[in-house]
Design an enzyme around this catalytic site. Structure first.
Site, PDB file in Angstrom:
ATOM      1  N   GLU A 166      37.905  29.234  27.980  1.00  0.00           N
ATOM      2  CA  GLU A 166      36.482  29.538  28.212  1.00  0.00           C
ATOM      3  C   GLU A 166      36.184  30.027  29.631  1.00  0.00           C
ATOM      4  OE1 GLU A 166      34.298  26.082  26.943  1.00  0.00           O
ATOM      5  OE2 GLU A 166      34.979  26.264  24.870  1.00  0.00           O
ATOM      6  N   ASN A 207      41.972  31.330  25.723  1.00  0.00           N
ATOM      7  CA  ASN A 207      41.213  30.887  24.540  1.00  0.00           C
ATOM      8  C   ASN A 207      39.725  30.912  24.871  1.00  0.00           C
ATOM      9  OD1 ASN A 207      41.341  29.566  21.868  1.00  0.00           O
ATOM     10  ND2 ASN A 207      40.555  27.736  22.906  1.00  0.00           N
ATOM     11  N   HIS A 243      34.025  28.773  16.366  1.00  0.00           N
ATOM     12  CA  HIS A 243      33.014  27.770  16.019  1.00  0.00           C
ATOM     13  C   HIS A 243      31.819  28.544  15.484  1.00  0.00           C
ATOM     14  CE1 HIS A 243      35.213  24.422  17.658  1.00  0.00           C
ATOM     15  NE2 HIS A 243      35.375  25.051  18.793  1.00  0.00           N
ATOM     16  N   GLU A 271      39.996  27.092  16.569  1.00  0.00           N
ATOM     17  CA  GLU A 271      39.149  25.889  16.460  1.00  0.00           C
ATOM     18  C   GLU A 271      38.116  26.043  15.340  1.00  0.00           C
ATOM     19  OE1 GLU A 271      37.511  24.739  20.281  1.00  0.00           O
ATOM     20  OE2 GLU A 271      39.370  25.230  21.333  1.00  0.00           O
ATOM     21  N   ASP A 273      35.420  26.020  12.694  1.00  0.00           N
ATOM     22  CA  ASP A 273      34.499  25.242  11.869  1.00  0.00           C
ATOM     23  C   ASP A 273      33.298  26.139  11.583  1.00  0.00           C
ATOM     24  OD1 ASP A 273      33.165  24.913  14.390  1.00  0.00           O
ATOM     25  OD2 ASP A 273      33.923  22.878  14.615  1.00  0.00           O
TER      26      ASP A 273
HETATM   27  C1  XIL Z   1      35.576  19.019  21.795  1.00  0.00           C
HETATM   28  C2  XIL Z   1      36.050  17.800  21.022  1.00  0.00           C
HETATM   29  O1  XIL Z   1      36.096  18.133  19.660  1.00  0.00           O
HETATM   30  C3  XIL Z   1      35.149  16.609  21.251  1.00  0.00           C
HETATM   31  O2  XIL Z   1      35.713  15.441  20.685  1.00  0.00           O
HETATM   32  C4  XIL Z   1      34.926  16.389  22.745  1.00  0.00           C
HETATM   33  O3  XIL Z   1      33.957  15.355  22.923  1.00  0.00           O
HETATM   34  C5  XIL Z   1      34.460  17.668  23.406  1.00  0.00           C
HETATM   35  O4  XIL Z   1      35.396  18.713  23.150  1.00  0.00           O
HETATM   36  N1  XIL Z   1      35.908  24.048  22.623  1.00  0.00           N
HETATM   37  C6  XIL Z   1      37.131  23.480  22.929  1.00  0.00           C
HETATM   38  C7  XIL Z   1      37.431  22.099  22.484  1.00  0.00           C
HETATM   39  O5  XIL Z   1      37.993  24.178  23.476  1.00  0.00           O
HETATM   40  O6  XIL Z   1      38.273  21.425  23.362  1.00  0.00           O
HETATM   41  C8  XIL Z   1      36.168  21.292  22.249  1.00  0.00           C
HETATM   42  O7  XIL Z   1      36.543  20.043  21.691  1.00  0.00           O
HETATM   43  C9  XIL Z   1      35.214  22.044  21.379  1.00  0.00           C
HETATM   44  C10 XIL Z   1      34.808  23.337  22.021  1.00  0.00           C
END
Ligand code: XIL
Length: 490
Positions: A166, A207, A243, A271, A273
């Site tokens: 990020e 990422n 996401h 990641e 969802d």
């Molecule tokens: C999130 C986790 O899922 C949570 O449990 C934690 O509290 C915060 O981080 N982007 C990322 C991940 O790269 O590491 C994050 O994970 C979600 C967003």
């Protein structure tokens, strides 16, 4: 827009273990899914394409049988949801703790899954002592030391690292993180060089989120990859968090992945969802199924896409509701570990077939509400070339049950499109199914294949499952018929 730009600042946030503990303490009945047919798990579909399907693991949940069962059977890659982040691995300067990270690594090793490292440098979830460093030279030294130790510790174990996470704003400018502000533009390449030195075998990835489509942010990363390649700075892969919001899979996702692949780097959905406003309903779940299918299909269609990782197994433990108020139900299994339609979407995306099956016998493959089918087949004459065997197992509690049905084509002829029919004698009611569409009319139940398991070659088999309710008595069906032909019951 399609992503988590709303995420509140929270670099010191901890995993959501408290909520988990409360749910566990209630002792609520949880349906434990049976082992899926080896031929139809997500990981077997992925492996057939030379790809991996991964999940973000929080190790403590493995003590739940339902969680572990899905983790064990469905995935061939694992990433630590939190355990390898800077705040977890170096809570005080130059003092490293690997207990939680090693639990994830050990699970990967013992279960034969690939291990993916996440994340070495990120503006969230880093320890407070980092904020106390005011000089760029000192912060660079601390960052390099962190990478040398953590990537060194997991060298030979991880296949890849998210080296920097990020680093960009949505407009394509550099995020003004502490690393950017103190060290300057060079911090990203310094991180990649340090990671290469610590673990020469690991693929090194950058990422980010909201980079799934072609936009200013993804183009900024594309330019960085081009620049690194031109200057010989190590970089091997780009992660796209995905996401996503329901119904908002970017239409140019595949084209975006491909333009990175064309530069000579691997790409991965890291990641995934797909969040919706809660509560969910059948229509939203159908859209979510389509969204998962689109994402998996895009990866399937890009040779250099190494696979898809989902950010958790069950909606019960997803990070989404904690961070995006009013949203949830973003993963493939629901709060009670029931497969959602998203499972069939993911499988179809990696299964290479989305065609509607055509029936090969008089029984329709898409049962309507008025098509009960032969509910008590009895010793009927098998159709020419017919023959089937059914295994039916249940896991039940006081008023509910989970059934797993294995269907085998014992005939000498391939079947393309199938409907299995049976009858319940004690008023049992099917509530939710996976890997088949199950409909019920009174006591008569019919299960029609999913798109990806329509084909049953001679001697081939598949499994599907469902949840149901009963009122104290739950006898197994006495007989089954496949496309109108009576089956033997194993
Ligand atoms: C999130 C986790 O899922 C949570 O449990 C934690 O509290 C915060 O981080 N982007 C990322 C991940 O790269 O590491 C994050 O994970 C979600 C967003």
């Amino acid at each position: 827009m399609t992503d988590d730009s709303k995420r509140p600042p929270g670099r010191h946030r901890r995993p959501l273990l408290a909520a988990a503990a409360v749910l566990l303490a209630t002792g609520a009945a949880i349906a434990v899914p049976h082992l899926a047919d080896a031929a139809t798990t997500l990981q077997s579909l992925a492996a057939a394409k030379g790809k991996t399907v991964g999940f973000a693991l929080t190790s403590s949940y493995l003590s739940e049988a339902a969680y572990k069962n899905i983790a064990d059977t469905e995935f061939n890659l694992v990433v630590a949801e939190n355990a390898m982040k800077w705040s977890e691995t170096e809570p005080s300067r130059n003092s490293f703790t690997y207990t939680a990270g090693d639990a994830v690594a050990n699970y990967a090793a013992s279960s034969g899954k690939q291990l993916y490292g996440h994340a070495l440098v990120w503006h969230q979830q880093y320890p407070g002592w980092v904020d106390g460093i005011s000089s760029g030279t000192d912060l660079l030294a601390a960052m390099k030391n962190h990478i040398a130790n953590v990537a060194g510790h997991y060298a030979g174990k991880v296949v890849a690292w998210d080296v920097v996470n990020e680093a960009f704003e949505d407009n394509g400018s550099r995020r003004q993180s502490i690393f950017q502000q103190r060290i300057g533009n060079s911090y990203i390449e310094e991180a990649f060089k340090a990671a290469r030195a610590a673990d020469p075998a690991a693929k090194l990835c950058i990422n980010d989120y909201s980079t799934d489509g072609i936009n200013a942010k993804s183009t900024a990363i594309l330019n960085l990859v081009q620049d690194f390649k031109a200057r010989g700075v190590p970089i091997d892969c780009v992660g796209f968090q995905a996401h996503l919001i329901l119904g908002q899979v970017p239409s140019d996702l595949q084209a975006n992945l491909q333009r990175f692949a064309n530069l000579g780097v691997d790409v991965r959905i890291t990641e995934l969802d797909v969040r919706m406003t809660t509560p969910s309903d059948a229509s939203k779940l159908a859209t979510q199924k389509s969204d998962f299918q689109k994402v998996f299909t895009a990866c399937a269609n890009v040779t250099r896409c190494t696979g898809v990782t989902v950010w958790g197994i069950t909606d019960r433990y997803s990070w989404v509701p904690e961070v995006f108020s009013g949203y949830g139900a973003a993963l493939i299994w629901d709060d009670n570990y029931n497969r959602k339609p998203a499972y069939d979407g993911a499988a179809a995306g990696f299964g290479g077939t989305t065609t509607t099956p055509t029936p090969t016998t008089p029984t329709p493959t898409t049962p309507g509400p008025t098509t009960p089918g032969p509910t008590t087949p009895g010793p009927t004459t098998p159709a020419p070339g017919g023959g089937c065997a059914v295994g039916y197992t249940v896991n039940q509690w006081n008023t509910g049950f989970t059934a797993t049905v294995n269907v085998k084509n014992t005939s000498g002829t391939a079947i393309n499109g199938w409907t299995l029919a049976w009858s319940y004698s004690a008023g049992q009611t099917v509530t939710q199914s996976w890997s088949a569409t199950v409909t019920q009319s009174g006591s008569a139940v019919t299960a029609a294949n999913a798109a990806w398991n329509a084909a049953l070659p001679a001697g081939g088999s598949t499994s599907f499952g469902f949840n149901g309710s009963h009122s104290g008595s739950n006898p197994a069906p006495a007989a089954f018929s496949l496309n109108g032909t009576a089956c033997t019951v194993a």
